[in-house]
Write a protein that holds these residues in place. Sequence first.
Motif, short mmCIF file in Angstrom:
data_model
loop_
_atom_site.label_atom_id
_atom_site.label_comp_id
_atom_site.label_asym_id
_atom_site.label_seq_id
_atom_site.Cartn_x
_atom_site.Cartn_y
_atom_site.Cartn_z
N GLU A 147 27.59 -1.82 -46.16
CA GLU A 147 27.60 -2.54 -44.89
C GLU A 147 26.38 -2.10 -44.09
OE1 GLU A 147 32.39 -2.47 -44.05
OE2 GLU A 147 31.20 -0.69 -43.54
N ILE A 148 25.87 -3.03 -43.30
CA ILE A 148 24.88 -2.67 -42.30
C ILE A 148 25.67 -2.46 -41.02
CG2 ILE A 148 22.88 -3.44 -40.99
CD1 ILE A 148 22.11 -5.05 -43.53
N ILE A 149 25.52 -1.29 -40.44
CA ILE A 149 26.29 -0.93 -39.25
C ILE A 149 25.34 -0.57 -38.12
CG2 ILE A 149 28.28 -0.13 -40.58
CD1 ILE A 149 27.29 2.74 -40.12
N ASN A 150 25.89 -0.53 -36.92
CA ASN A 150 25.10 -0.15 -35.75
C ASN A 150 25.73 1.07 -35.11
OD1 ASN A 150 23.17 -0.19 -33.77
ND2 ASN A 150 24.16 -1.79 -32.56
N LEU A 151 25.00 2.17 -35.11
CA LEU A 151 25.47 3.41 -34.48
C LEU A 151 24.64 3.68 -33.24
CD1 LEU A 151 25.79 5.81 -37.55
CD2 LEU A 151 27.64 4.78 -36.25
N ASP A 152 25.31 3.91 -32.13
CA ASP A 152 24.56 4.33 -30.94
C ASP A 152 24.89 5.78 -30.63
OD1 ASP A 152 26.98 4.41 -29.50
OD2 ASP A 152 26.73 2.39 -28.75
N LYS A 153 24.26 6.32 -29.61
CA LYS A 153 24.42 7.74 -29.29
C LYS A 153 25.84 8.10 -28.90
CE LYS A 153 19.68 8.37 -27.85
NZ LYS A 153 18.75 8.72 -26.79
N ASN A 154 26.64 7.12 -28.49
CA ASN A 154 28.00 7.40 -28.04
C ASN A 154 29.02 7.43 -29.18
OD1 ASN A 154 27.10 7.47 -25.36
ND2 ASN A 154 27.25 5.24 -25.20
N THR A 167 20.72 12.93 -37.08
CA THR A 167 21.92 12.10 -37.09
C THR A 167 21.52 10.64 -37.24
OG1 THR A 167 22.97 13.66 -35.59
CG2 THR A 167 23.98 11.49 -35.77
N PRO A 168 22.21 9.90 -38.11
CA PRO A 168 21.91 8.47 -38.22
C PRO A 168 22.18 7.75 -36.90
CG PRO A 168 23.47 9.17 -39.93
CD PRO A 168 23.27 10.31 -39.00
N LEU A 169 21.23 6.96 -36.45
CA LEU A 169 21.37 6.16 -35.23
C LEU A 169 20.77 4.78 -35.46
CD1 LEU A 169 20.34 8.68 -32.43
CD2 LEU A 169 22.62 7.81 -32.89
N TYR A 194 23.34 6.12 -44.30
CA TYR A 194 21.90 6.34 -44.42
C TYR A 194 21.20 5.61 -43.28
CZ TYR A 194 23.36 7.65 -49.09
OH TYR A 194 24.01 8.23 -50.14
N GLY A 195 20.32 6.30 -42.59
CA GLY A 195 19.53 5.70 -41.52
C GLY A 195 18.12 6.25 -41.55
N SER A 196 17.26 5.69 -40.73
CA SER A 196 15.89 6.20 -40.67
C SER A 196 15.83 7.54 -39.97
CB SER A 196 14.97 5.20 -39.97
OG SER A 196 15.36 5.03 -38.63
N GLU A 199 14.72 12.53 -42.73
CA GLU A 199 14.39 11.31 -42.01
C GLU A 199 13.34 10.56 -42.82
OE1 GLU A 199 14.69 12.58 -37.39
OE2 GLU A 199 13.00 13.42 -38.49
N CYS A 200 13.24 9.25 -42.58
CA CYS A 200 12.20 8.46 -43.23
C CYS A 200 11.46 7.68 -42.16
CB CYS A 200 12.79 7.54 -44.29
SG CYS A 200 13.82 6.21 -43.65
N GLU A 201 10.41 6.97 -42.59
CA GLU A 201 9.66 6.17 -41.64
C GLU A 201 10.53 5.01 -41.15
OE1 GLU A 201 5.68 5.05 -42.70
OE2 GLU A 201 5.49 6.84 -43.96
N LYS A 202 10.64 4.90 -39.84
CA LYS A 202 11.54 3.91 -39.24
C LYS A 202 11.16 2.48 -39.64
CE LYS A 202 13.50 2.50 -34.79
NZ LYS A 202 14.48 1.72 -35.46
#
Length: 133
Positions: free
Chosen positions: A39-46, A88-90, A106-108, A117-120
């Motif tokens: 899945e493509i998910i959206n994680l924010d700081k909260n 942390t993945p964001l 997995y996130g940038s 981390e990888c290149e955004k």
Amino acid sequence: MKKSIFCLLVLWVLIALTGCVNSFYFEYDDLARDVEKAEIINLDKNHTIDEDIEVVHTLTYDETLQLLSELSKIEYKNTPLGPGMPPTPLGLCIRVWYSDGRYEIYGSSGTTTAWGECEKDVFDSLIEKYMVS
């Protein structure tokens, strides 16, 4: 005199270890073993990893395997013994579900499996390919 030389040597070793940047790639076979979906998910700081997470897009099985193949080609970098908490993945991330019910993210800006981390822009271009439905 010996104590000064020893202290300088220890200091030099510590600086050398904390300044080294290692790069790594995720192995496709490890990523794809017993995979069910991605899945493509959206994680924010909260968000915390265990909370309900916004699913932006669920990939088919074939898309999942293709995405994991491309993810395995992205270079991640880490700094062993680096300061602070692991990255942390964001933002937009990939959540991979396995047949035993566990998942990995997995996130940038970080992953739940490794300190790196990888290149955004490289990661974001991978995500964009699969956002088009």
